[in-house]
Scaffold this motif. Structure first.
Motif, PDB file in Angstrom:
ATOM      1  N   ALA A   1       0.824  -1.196   0.000  1.00 23.64           N
ATOM      2  CA  ALA A   1       0.000   0.000   0.000  1.00 23.64           C
ATOM      3  C   ALA A   1       0.860   1.248   0.000  1.00 23.64           C
ATOM      4  CB  ALA A   1      -0.907  -0.003   1.236  1.00 23.64           C
ATOM      5  N   THR A   2       1.947   1.212   0.759  1.00 23.26           N
ATOM      6  CA  THR A   2       2.799   2.386   0.867  1.00 23.26           C
ATOM      7  C   THR A   2       3.367   2.789  -0.473  1.00 23.26           C
ATOM      8  OG1 THR A   2       3.401   1.818   3.127  1.00 23.26           O
ATOM      9  CG2 THR A   2       4.898   3.269   1.937  1.00 23.26           C
ATOM     10  N   PHE A   3       3.824   1.825  -1.238  1.00 24.49           N
ATOM     11  CA  PHE A   3       4.465   2.146  -2.497  1.00 24.49           C
ATOM     12  C   PHE A   3       3.508   2.115  -3.681  1.00 24.49           C
ATOM     13  CE2 PHE A   3       7.985   0.697   0.182  1.00 24.49           C
ATOM     14  CZ  PHE A   3       8.830   1.762   0.052  1.00 24.49           C
ATOM     15  N   GLY A   4       2.242   1.923  -3.413  1.00 23.37           N
ATOM     16  CA  GLY A   4       1.254   1.988  -4.469  1.00 23.37           C
ATOM     17  C   GLY A   4       1.274   0.767  -5.371  1.00 23.37           C
ATOM     18  N   VAL A   5       1.766  -0.347  -4.866  1.00 21.51           N
ATOM     19  CA  VAL A   5       1.806  -1.560  -5.677  1.00 21.51           C
ATOM     20  C   VAL A   5       0.396  -2.089  -5.829  1.00 21.51           C
ATOM     21  CG1 VAL A   5       2.697  -3.900  -5.807  1.00 21.51           C
ATOM     22  CG2 VAL A   5       4.111  -2.094  -4.822  1.00 21.51           C
ATOM     23  N   GLY A   6      -0.016  -2.370  -7.033  1.00 22.85           N
ATOM     24  CA  GLY A   6      -1.391  -2.791  -7.276  1.00 22.85           C
ATOM     25  C   GLY A   6      -1.705  -4.136  -6.665  1.00 22.85           C
ATOM     26  N   ALA A   7      -2.927  -4.284  -6.205  1.00 24.47           N
ATOM     27  CA  ALA A   7      -3.372  -5.564  -5.678  1.00 24.47           C
ATOM     28  C   ALA A   7      -3.460  -6.562  -6.811  1.00 24.47           C
ATOM     29  CB  ALA A   7      -4.737  -5.398  -5.009  1.00 24.47           C
ATOM     30  N   THR A   8      -3.146  -7.803  -6.507  1.00 26.56           N
ATOM     31  CA  THR A   8      -3.071  -8.787  -7.578  1.00 26.56           C
ATOM     32  C   THR A   8      -4.062  -9.929  -7.429  1.00 26.56           C
ATOM     33  OG1 THR A   8      -1.311  -9.937  -6.357  1.00 26.56           O
ATOM     34  CG2 THR A   8      -0.628  -8.295  -7.976  1.00 26.56           C
ATOM     35  N   SER A   9      -4.676 -10.088  -6.268  1.00 27.09           N
ATOM     36  CA  SER A   9      -5.582 -11.217  -6.102  1.00 27.09           C
ATOM     37  C   SER A   9      -6.882 -10.957  -6.846  1.00 27.09           C
ATOM     38  CB  SER A   9      -5.877 -11.443  -4.613  1.00 27.09           C
ATOM     39  OG  SER A   9      -6.705 -10.420  -4.122  1.00 27.09           O
ATOM     40  N   VAL A  10      -7.572 -12.044  -7.147  1.00 30.92           N
ATOM     41  CA  VAL A  10      -8.851 -11.931  -7.844  1.00 30.92           C
ATOM     42  C   VAL A  10      -9.834 -11.112  -7.026  1.00 30.92           C
ATOM     43  CG1 VAL A  10     -10.807 -13.229  -8.744  1.00 30.92           C
ATOM     44  CG2 VAL A  10      -8.486 -14.107  -9.069  1.00 30.92           C
ATOM     45  N   GLY A  11      -9.855 -11.377  -5.698  1.00 31.98           N
ATOM     46  CA  GLY A  11     -10.760 -10.644  -4.836  1.00 31.98           C
ATOM     47  C   GLY A  11     -10.469  -9.148  -4.825  1.00 31.98           C
ATOM     48  N   ASP A  12      -9.193  -8.806  -4.797  1.00 33.13           N
ATOM     49  CA  ASP A  12      -8.816  -7.402  -4.802  1.00 33.13           C
ATOM     50  C   ASP A  12      -9.205  -6.731  -6.112  1.00 33.13           C
ATOM     51  OD1 ASP A  12      -7.826  -7.550  -2.276  1.00 33.13           O
ATOM     52  OD2 ASP A  12      -5.723  -7.736  -2.862  1.00 33.13           O
ATOM     53  N   ASP A  13      -9.008  -7.441  -7.216  1.00 28.27           N
ATOM     54  CA  ASP A  13      -9.366  -6.881  -8.516  1.00 28.27           C
ATOM     55  C   ASP A  13     -10.868  -6.647  -8.613  1.00 28.27           C
ATOM     56  OD1 ASP A  13      -6.783  -6.810  -9.401  1.00 28.27           O
ATOM     57  OD2 ASP A  13      -6.860  -8.739 -10.438  1.00 28.27           O
ATOM     58  N   ALA A  14     -11.648  -7.572  -8.086  1.00 25.40           N
ATOM     59  CA  ALA A  14     -13.104  -7.432  -8.120  1.00 25.40           C
ATOM     60  C   ALA A  14     -13.548  -6.248  -7.265  1.00 25.40           C
ATOM     61  CB  ALA A  14     -13.766  -8.723  -7.634  1.00 25.40           C
ATOM     62  N   LEU A  15     -12.958  -6.121  -6.084  1.00 22.92           N
ATOM     63  CA  LEU A  15     -13.296  -4.997  -5.214  1.00 22.92           C
ATOM     64  C   LEU A  15     -12.875  -3.683  -5.863  1.00 22.92           C
ATOM     65  CD1 LEU A  15     -14.276  -3.748  -2.595  1.00 22.92           C
ATOM     66  CD2 LEU A  15     -12.055  -4.296  -1.557  1.00 22.92           C
ATOM     67  N   PHE A  16     -11.715  -3.698  -6.499  1.00 20.62           N
ATOM     68  CA  PHE A  16     -11.226  -2.495  -7.159  1.00 20.62           C
ATOM     69  C   PHE A  16     -12.234  -1.996  -8.198  1.00 20.62           C
ATOM     70  CE2 PHE A  16      -8.767  -0.544 -10.679  1.00 20.62           C
ATOM     71  CZ  PHE A  16      -8.249   0.552  -9.997  1.00 20.62           C
ATOM     72  N   GLU A  17     -12.793  -2.901  -8.970  1.00 25.52           N
ATOM     73  CA  GLU A  17     -13.761  -2.515  -9.997  1.00 25.52           C
ATOM     74  C   GLU A  17     -15.035  -1.950  -9.359  1.00 25.52           C
ATOM     75  OE1 GLU A  17     -13.211  -2.245 -13.180  1.00 25.52           O
ATOM     76  OE2 GLU A  17     -11.177  -2.960 -12.819  1.00 25.52           O
ATOM     77  N   GLU A  18     -15.439  -2.507  -8.238  1.00 30.88           N
ATOM     78  CA  GLU A  18     -16.627  -1.981  -7.555  1.00 30.88           C
ATOM     79  C   GLU A  18     -16.368  -0.576  -7.013  1.00 30.88           C
ATOM     80  OE1 GLU A  18     -18.767  -4.243  -4.776  1.00 30.88           O
ATOM     81  OE2 GLU A  18     -18.733  -6.123  -5.930  1.00 30.88           O
ATOM     82  N   LEU A  19     -15.178  -0.383  -6.465  1.00 34.40           N
ATOM     83  CA  LEU A  19     -14.837   0.937  -5.943  1.00 34.40           C
ATOM     84  C   LEU A  19     -14.681   1.964  -7.064  1.00 34.40           C
ATOM     85  CD1 LEU A  19     -12.284   0.054  -3.098  1.00 34.40           C
ATOM     86  CD2 LEU A  19     -14.753   0.412  -2.942  1.00 34.40           C
ATOM     87  N   ARG A  20     -14.201   1.506  -8.200  1.00 30.11           N
ATOM     88  CA  ARG A  20     -14.094   2.408  -9.357  1.00 30.11           C
ATOM     89  C   ARG A  20     -15.479   2.863  -9.802  1.00 30.11           C
ATOM     90  NH1 ARG A  20     -10.853   0.426 -14.399  1.00 30.11           N
ATOM     91  NH2 ARG A  20     -11.547   2.488 -15.072  1.00 30.11           N
ATOM     92  N   ALA A  21     -16.419   1.927  -9.803  1.00 34.10           N
ATOM     93  CA  ALA A  21     -17.787   2.262 -10.202  1.00 34.10           C
ATOM     94  C   ALA A  21     -18.403   3.252  -9.211  1.00 34.10           C
ATOM     95  CB  ALA A  21     -18.636   0.992 -10.283  1.00 34.10           C
ATOM     96  N   LEU A  22     -18.154   3.036  -7.924  1.00 34.80           N
ATOM     97  CA  LEU A  22     -18.656   3.954  -6.902  1.00 34.80           C
ATOM     98  C   LEU A  22     -18.022   5.336  -7.069  1.00 34.80           C
ATOM     99  CD1 LEU A  22     -20.182   4.666  -4.310  1.00 34.80           C
ATOM    100  CD2 LEU A  22     -18.285   3.653  -3.007  1.00 34.80           C
ATOM    101  N   ARG A  23     -16.721   5.352  -7.347  1.00 37.77           N
ATOM    102  CA  ARG A  23     -16.031   6.626  -7.558  1.00 37.77           C
ATOM    103  C   ARG A  23     -16.632   7.378  -8.730  1.00 37.77           C
ATOM    104  NH1 ARG A  23      -9.790   6.493  -9.357  1.00 37.77           N
ATOM    105  NH2 ARG A  23     -10.796   5.498 -11.149  1.00 37.77           N
ATOM    106  N   LYS A  24     -16.914   6.681  -9.806  1.00 38.83           N
ATOM    107  CA  LYS A  24     -17.507   7.309 -10.997  1.00 38.83           C
ATOM    108  C   LYS A  24     -18.884   7.883 -10.660  1.00 38.83           C
ATOM    109  CE  LYS A  24     -17.724   8.032 -15.537  1.00 38.83           C
ATOM    110  NZ  LYS A  24     -19.095   8.469 -15.742  1.00 38.83           N
ATOM    111  N   GLN A  25     -19.656   7.132  -9.889  1.00 35.75           N
ATOM    112  CA  GLN A  25     -20.995   7.583  -9.505  1.00 35.75           C
ATOM    113  C   GLN A  25     -20.913   8.867  -8.679  1.00 35.75           C
ATOM    114  OE1 GLN A  25     -23.216   4.605  -7.328  1.00 35.75           O
ATOM    115  NE2 GLN A  25     -24.675   6.090  -6.549  1.00 35.75           N
ATOM    116  N   LEU A  26     -20.009   8.913  -7.715  1.00 36.22           N
ATOM    117  CA  LEU A  26     -19.854  10.097  -6.875  1.00 36.22           C
ATOM    118  C   LEU A  26     -19.298  11.280  -7.658  1.00 36.22           C
ATOM    119  CD1 LEU A  26     -18.407   8.391  -3.662  1.00 36.22           C
ATOM    120  CD2 LEU A  26     -20.702   9.335  -3.964  1.00 36.22           C
ATOM    121  N   ALA A  27     -18.396  11.009  -8.573  1.00 31.25           N
ATOM    122  CA  ALA A  27     -17.817  12.081  -9.389  1.00 31.25           C
ATOM    123  C   ALA A  27     -18.871  12.694 -10.302  1.00 31.25           C
ATOM    124  CB  ALA A  27     -16.655  11.528 -10.218  1.00 31.25           C
TER     125      ALA A  27
END
Length: 311
Positions: free
Chosen positions: A226-252
């Protein structure tokens, strides 16, 4: 703190870079501004015009270093541009202050004590003595001047460096006034009376402590990633990332702003790694400060909790 800015040349225009690293550098800059060597070939009136320009620029930079407001707005205001940003906000949403990369420290009591001390001293002494008095110093200078009898004596427990920072910020915002000359003194500013009002509050910013991994700690740990901004690599992390991206787009879209002004991809990746469960956890996420927490914390914490619960 440190920031860079142009330093006024002999014609009052920026001519070189100024670096402020600590409180002592501000005093050094003031000493050189009031010195005679740089103005030896000028008429007294011309020299004073150049000094006045440098004083204004130095005070502006001190304010820039300490302000907890939007840094981009501060710069635009300095140049007389009051135009709101594209979303109609007074905050850019993308500078280090807007991104919450600092902690706001309440120093109301310290600020009030410094103003009170300056009033008791009648503006006849410098900030080092003011800081010594409010901190209860038993130095020879304090005792010989009977300054321990002042009401403001020994009313502050902060470090001397922090007290001096408070004095500088009070001066930049008009509560105090630092005099001109090689040995500047601290007096009352035009806003000094506000410090004694019941609703007076004052804060300074402090950069968040680094979360770099300690020596010997595995570089592949979640905190390190997290400190160095290394991307998450697990399937679960990728799925959560996409959900958070969608939420970010909605709020923006709802706020008519760009998605990155809500959170950067790096912040979303860090959320995926840390999986914050409450406000304190959320503040540990890269790029999250009190403002971001207040605006978006509940929505993102709820989204992460639902993802964890498999909803």
């Amino acid at each position: 703190y440190y920031q860079e800015a142009g330093r006024a040349g002999r014609d009052g225009e920026p001519s070189e870079c100024l670096l402020l690293w600590c409180d002592g550098d501000v005093s050094t800059c003031r000493f050189f501004i009031e010195g005679d060597s740089e103005y030896a070939t000028q008429q007294p009136e011309e020299a004073e015009i150049a000094r006045a320009a440098q004083r204004r620029m130095l005070e502006a930079m001190v304010g820039y270093c300490h302000t907890t407001g939007c840094l981009r707005r501060y710069i635009l205001n300095y140049f007389g541009d009051q135009t709101p940003f594209g979303n109609g906000s007074t905050e850019c949403g993308n500078c280090s202050n807007c991104l919450g990369e600092f902690e706001s420290i309440d120093v109301t009591d310290t600020a009030r004590a410094c103003v009170k001390c300056a009033r008791e001293l009648g503006g006849a002494f410098g900030k080092t003595l003011v800081a010594d008095i409010v901190r209860g110093s038993k130095s020879q200078r304090v005792l010989e001047g009977n300054f321990e009898t002042l009401d403001s004596y020994d009313t502050v427990s902060d470090s001397i460096s922090q007290v001096k920072e408070v004095i500088e910020l009070l001066a930049s915002e008009g509560f105090l006034q630092v005099s001109e000359g090689k040995f500047p003194t601290v007096g009352l500013g035009e806003r000094s009376h506000e410090a004694f009002m019941e609703d007076f509050t004052f804060s300074i910013k402090q950069m968040k402590k680094s979360t770099l991994p300690k020596k010997g700690k595995a570089a592949s740990s979640p905190a390190s990633s997290a400190t160095f901004g290394v991307g998450a690599t697990s399937v679960g992390d990728d799925a959560l990332f996409e959900e958070l991206r969608a939420l970010r787009k909605q709020l923006a879209d709802a706020g008519n702003i760009a998605p990155y002004m809500v959170f950067s991809d790096r912040a979303l990746r860090d959320m995926c790694v840390r999986r914050p469960k409450d406000a304190l956890d959320f503040l540990e996420v890269n790029g999250v400060g009190s403002r971001k927490l207040e605006r978006y914390g509940e929505a993102f914490l709820d989204a992460i909790a639902k993802f964890e619960a498999g909803e």
